[in-house]
Write a protein that holds these residues in place. Structure first.
Motif, mmCIF file in Angstrom:
data_model
loop_
_atom_site.group_PDB
_atom_site.id
_atom_site.type_symbol
_atom_site.label_atom_id
_atom_site.label_comp_id
_atom_site.label_asym_id
_atom_site.label_seq_id
_atom_site.Cartn_x
_atom_site.Cartn_y
_atom_site.Cartn_z
ATOM 1 N N LEU A 55 0.828 -1.210 0.000
ATOM 2 C CA LEU A 55 0.000 0.000 0.000
ATOM 3 C C LEU A 55 0.860 1.257 0.000
ATOM 4 C CD1 LEU A 55 -2.891 1.125 0.167
ATOM 5 C CD2 LEU A 55 -2.681 1.051 2.668
ATOM 6 N N ALA A 56 1.948 1.250 0.782
ATOM 7 C CA ALA A 56 2.827 2.422 0.839
ATOM 8 C C ALA A 56 3.498 2.664 -0.505
ATOM 9 C CB ALA A 56 3.872 2.219 1.933
ATOM 10 N N VAL A 57 4.005 1.599 -1.130
ATOM 11 C CA VAL A 57 4.683 1.756 -2.425
ATOM 12 C C VAL A 57 3.690 2.191 -3.504
ATOM 13 C CG1 VAL A 57 5.905 0.514 -4.249
ATOM 14 C CG2 VAL A 57 6.526 0.158 -1.851
ATOM 15 N N ALA A 58 2.485 1.624 -3.488
ATOM 16 C CA ALA A 58 1.477 2.014 -4.478
ATOM 17 C C ALA A 58 1.113 3.490 -4.339
ATOM 18 C CB ALA A 58 0.241 1.136 -4.326
ATOM 19 N N VAL A 99 1.746 6.381 -7.237
ATOM 20 C CA VAL A 99 0.636 7.139 -7.808
ATOM 21 C C VAL A 99 0.828 8.646 -7.603
ATOM 22 C CG1 VAL A 99 -1.838 7.592 -7.628
ATOM 23 C CG2 VAL A 99 -1.000 5.242 -7.626
ATOM 24 N N PHE A 100 1.190 9.045 -6.379
ATOM 25 C CA PHE A 100 1.205 10.468 -6.051
ATOM 26 C C PHE A 100 2.579 11.131 -6.217
ATOM 27 C CE2 PHE A 100 -2.316 8.662 -3.527
ATOM 28 C CZ PHE A 100 -3.354 9.439 -4.029
ATOM 29 N N LYS A 101 3.657 10.367 -6.194
ATOM 30 C CA LYS A 101 4.997 10.936 -6.378
ATOM 31 C C LYS A 101 5.831 9.954 -7.194
ATOM 32 C CE LYS A 101 8.450 13.590 -3.816
ATOM 33 N NZ LYS A 101 8.211 14.741 -4.675
ATOM 34 N N ARG A 102 5.459 9.830 -8.446
ATOM 35 C CA ARG A 102 6.030 8.805 -9.316
ATOM 36 C C ARG A 102 7.523 8.978 -9.547
ATOM 37 N NH1 ARG A 102 3.114 5.508 -12.761
ATOM 38 N NH2 ARG A 102 4.335 4.446 -14.381
ATOM 39 N N ASP A 103 8.017 10.219 -9.508
ATOM 40 C CA ASP A 103 9.438 10.436 -9.785
ATOM 41 C C ASP A 103 10.343 9.970 -8.655
ATOM 42 O OD1 ASP A 103 8.618 12.345 -8.010
ATOM 43 O OD2 ASP A 103 9.550 14.038 -9.029
ATOM 44 N N THR A 104 9.763 9.410 -7.568
ATOM 45 C CA THR A 104 10.581 8.789 -6.529
ATOM 46 C C THR A 104 11.320 7.579 -7.075
ATOM 47 O OG1 THR A 104 9.036 9.536 -4.828
ATOM 48 C CG2 THR A 104 10.520 7.747 -4.214
#
Length: 499
Positions: A358-361, A365-370
């Motif tokens: 859940l954390a990785v998803a 989704v919200f900060k893809r450039d991580t």
């Protein structure tokens, strides 16, 4: 008085001459482009390439766009110049789309030193993507092999009251300790290639961008300052081979063990065995995603980000199942094989599978450039390795904190287990075999990951080899332990009655 046919003939000849000169200039730049595409092993010396480039730029009157060289020519009157903003777009990776790579911002003060005001000025800007022209004695590495240059044909520009701003885009973890803005300073002697210098340039770091402010015009780049204890290309290659072989063996062993548990030992599916199976599944996913992370780094950005997220999620889940193993082991010893927890395995699955995924998803989704392309630098130029992994420094630190907390918990459990087994051994001398089994299991499912916190100084290279060997083969070790223990285990001896 000239006749109309004669005027037409003169115009045609003039146009042909100008067209031929333009074609010759393009041909000259094309020749240099082809020379660079052959690599750094061609016959021309780096200084000869630079002299050839500057000779062609002196007569360049129009733009040129190639795979490794871009030139832009701007003509203007001195009194009408109000500043200029130039952006360069190039593909980031093979198969990737165009992205804003660099910008050059010239202030109006650029012409403040020009003495002749009425003459038309020519500003030449050049973008070079090659390590073969600017090579110093230290074989230094610059960011993405990118160099930006700018020249005013009327003369040398230096000591500007308002500096030129150059922005370099990147997708790696950089800061003031490992990346600095520099300019190229030609060598004094005939055989000297030149060197990179920081004089007159200031460096500012933002997320994904290095901003350089320089008070003169020349060739600019971002110098990567590798640590003195950085790996050599040979060491990096050997570590890559070890990890590839180790992860392949672990993936094969975990898959075979999972199949053995599912189809051939159904009567041993108590909670202890099921937790082992979940740990093996997490290790299989971790090995599989790690093996894919390097090949997918040569593909599109989106695919690499998904691969990096999968690798991150599998790592977090594997560490969580290590903690679940330690927690279950503690319960078995403290409760003396008498556990009564409602939906025990379901709760472990929610914590060890659900929360990390859940954390990785959410991050994806919200900060893809991580997630994206992560470069592993070496001590030599042009010999780096790229994989799909985290690109954000806060994400790196959060993952290290998460790993440290789990290892701390596992070490505390290990200490508690050793105290209990020591007391049992004093009471009953036959507990030695159980003590060795439990200690071996606890070490295999977590303690070797603690080597990650010793990657500094003289410990760096030995730690990396130990870490790579032990943890790439962790799946194989756990499988060997599982098979060895369960060969001596009778189906009717299971007393774990958790629900």
């Amino acid at each position: 008085m000239p006749t109309p046919p004669l005027v037409t003939l003169v115009l045609c000849l003039t146009t042909s001459v100008l067209w031929a000169q333009g074609r010759e200039m393009d041909s000259n730049v094309d020749t240099l482009e082809m020379e660079l595409q052959q690599g750094c092993s061609s016959t021309l010396h780096p200084r000869e390439r630079l002299n050839l480039l500057e000779e062609k730029l002196a007569h360049q009157d129009h733009n040129f766009t190639g795979g490794m060289i871009e030139t832009y020519v701007f003509k203007f009157k001195t009194e009408s110049f109000k500043g200029l903003n130039l952006s360069s777009k190039m593909d980031v990776k093979p198969g990737g789309g165009e992205r804003l790579r660099h910008t050059l911002n010239f202030p109006a003060e650029l012409v403040e030193g020009v003495k002749v005001r009425e003459v038309e000025q020519k500003l030449v800007c050049i973008y070079i993507h090659s390590p073969c022209i600017f090579q110093d004695a230290h074989n230094s590495s610059v960011l993405n092999d990118d160099v930006l240059g700018a020249f005013l044909q009327s003369g040398r520009v230096a000591g500007l009251s308002r500096p030129v701003e150059i922005q370099f885009w990147h997708d790696t973890v950089l800061d003031a300790s490992n990346a600095t803005c520099v300019f190229w300073q030609p060598g004094a002697g005939t055989g000297s290639t030149g060197s990179w210098s920081r004089d007159g340039c200031k460096t500012t770091h933002r997320e994904g961008t290095v901003i350089c402010h320089c008070d003169h015009l020349t060739y600019f780049a971002v110098l990567l300052q590798l640590q003195a204890d950085a790996l050599t290309p040979a060491q990096l290659a050997s570590l890559t081979h070890i990890s590839t072989i180790g992860c392949s063996l672990s993936a094969a062993a975990t898959l075979c063990t999972l199949l053995l548990c599912c189809f051939f030992r159904p009567r041993l599916r108590d909670n202890t065995t099921r937790i082992h199976m979940h740990l093996l599944a997490a290790l299989l996913l971790l090995n599989f995603s790690f093996l894919l992370s390097t090949p997918l780094a040569a593909g599109a950005v989106g695919l690499c980000q998904v691969a990096a997220a999968l690798l991150h999620a599998s790592l977090l889940c594997t560490l969580a199942w290590m903690a679940a193993e330690a927690f279950h082991l503690l319960l078995l010893l403290v409760k003396v094989y008498n556990i009564h927890i409602q939906h025990y395995l379901l709760k472990l699955c929610l914590c060890a599978w659900g929360l990390p995924m859940l954390a990785v998803a959410a991050v994806l989704v919200f900060k893809r450039d991580t997630y994206g392309y992560h470069t592993i630098n070496t001590s030599e130029h042009h010999r780096n390795t790229t994989m799909c992994w985290l690109t954000s420094e806060p994400a790196h630190r959060a993952t290290l904190c998460y790993t440290g907390l789990i290892l701390l918990f596992n070490m505390l459990v290990l200490g508690r287990v050793m105290m209990i087994l020591r007391r049992m051994q004093r009471q009953n001398g036959q507990a030695r075999k159980d003590w060795v089994t439990v200690l071996g299991l606890t070490c295999l499912v977590g303690t070797t990951w603690g080597l990650a916190f010793f990657s500094f100084g003289v410990f760096l290279v030995p730690q990396l080899y130990l870490f790579t060997i032990l943890n790439s083969l962790q799946g194989l070790f756990v499988c060997l332990w599982y098979v060895t223990v369960h060969r001596r285990r009778k189906p009717g001896s299971v007393s774990d009655n958790s629900r």
